[in-house]
Design a protein around this motif. Structure first.
Motif, short mmCIF file in Angstrom:
data_model
loop_
_atom_site.label_atom_id
_atom_site.label_comp_id
_atom_site.label_asym_id
_atom_site.label_seq_id
_atom_site.Cartn_x
_atom_site.Cartn_y
_atom_site.Cartn_z
N LYS A 13 0.82 -1.12 -0.15
CA LYS A 13 0.08 0.03 -0.11
C LYS A 13 0.97 1.35 0.10
CE LYS A 13 -3.82 -2.19 2.15
NZ LYS A 13 -4.74 -2.16 3.32
N GLY A 14 2.24 1.11 0.00
CA GLY A 14 2.85 2.10 0.10
C GLY A 14 3.36 2.86 1.37
N ARG A 15 3.26 2.10 2.40
CA ARG A 15 3.59 2.43 3.71
C ARG A 15 4.95 2.08 4.09
NH1 ARG A 15 -1.91 0.14 6.17
NH2 ARG A 15 -0.68 -1.74 5.31
N VAL A 16 5.71 2.78 4.69
CA VAL A 16 6.89 2.40 5.22
C VAL A 16 7.06 2.82 6.71
CG1 VAL A 16 7.77 4.67 4.63
CG2 VAL A 16 9.54 2.54 4.58
N SER A 17 7.76 1.74 7.50
CA SER A 17 7.78 2.03 8.73
C SER A 17 9.06 3.28 9.08
CB SER A 17 8.33 0.76 9.49
OG SER A 17 8.59 1.13 10.95
N ILE A 18 8.53 4.30 9.92
CA ILE A 18 9.48 5.33 10.43
C ILE A 18 10.23 4.69 11.49
CG2 ILE A 18 9.69 7.74 11.13
CD1 ILE A 18 8.66 7.42 8.12
#
Length: 143
Positions: A13-18
């Protein structure tokens, strides 16, 4: 202060963990913008305001180009309950982001890179300790 290098995967979904060490400095809402070298810049709201003030203080045609580049290619983002940020599609395309990303701390901002591009950047710019020492000497910095 944002420091370190972290490797993460972007989900479908285009989410990246910060990185958790960055979350306190960035806050729950922060700004992502296009950066130089085809990476993304990530600023806390406070640091973005300082950066925007510098840009807005510029005069002339080139200052307007800089303002247009950064302001039109920036968005506010929020960290979800799992510590992830959604990267807009156009931002993913600009930075050539795929599944594997590298997030680096650059003092007052973070940068999000395609992992292969980050590794190439490091190699192409020869960030060896010898060269860094020379650059520091050129700038009059203490070693």
């Amino acid at each position: 202060m944002l420091l370190g290098t972290y490797e993460h995967n972007m989900d479908a979904k285009g989410r990246v963990s910060i990185p958790s060490k960055f979350r306190d400095d960035l806050g729950s809402t922060f700004v992502i913008s296009y950066g130089l070298d085809h990476c993304l810049y990530v600023y806390s709201m406070e640091e973005w305001t300082k950066f925007a003030d510098e840009i807005n203080a510029g005069k002339g045609t080139n200052a307007l180009k800089i303002k247009r580049f950064f302001m039109s290619n920036a968005c506010e983002c929020e960290i979800d309950s799992q510590g992830r940020a959604l990267i807009p599609q156009s931002f993913k395309a600009y930075a050539n982001l795929s599944k594997e990303v590298t997030i680096i701390g650059v003092s007052t901002r973070a940068e999000i890179w395609n992992r292969e591009d980050w590794n190439s950047f490091k190699a192409d710019n020869d960030l060896s300790t010898e060269n860094i020492g020379e650059y520091m000497n050129e700038l009059g910095m203490m070693l």
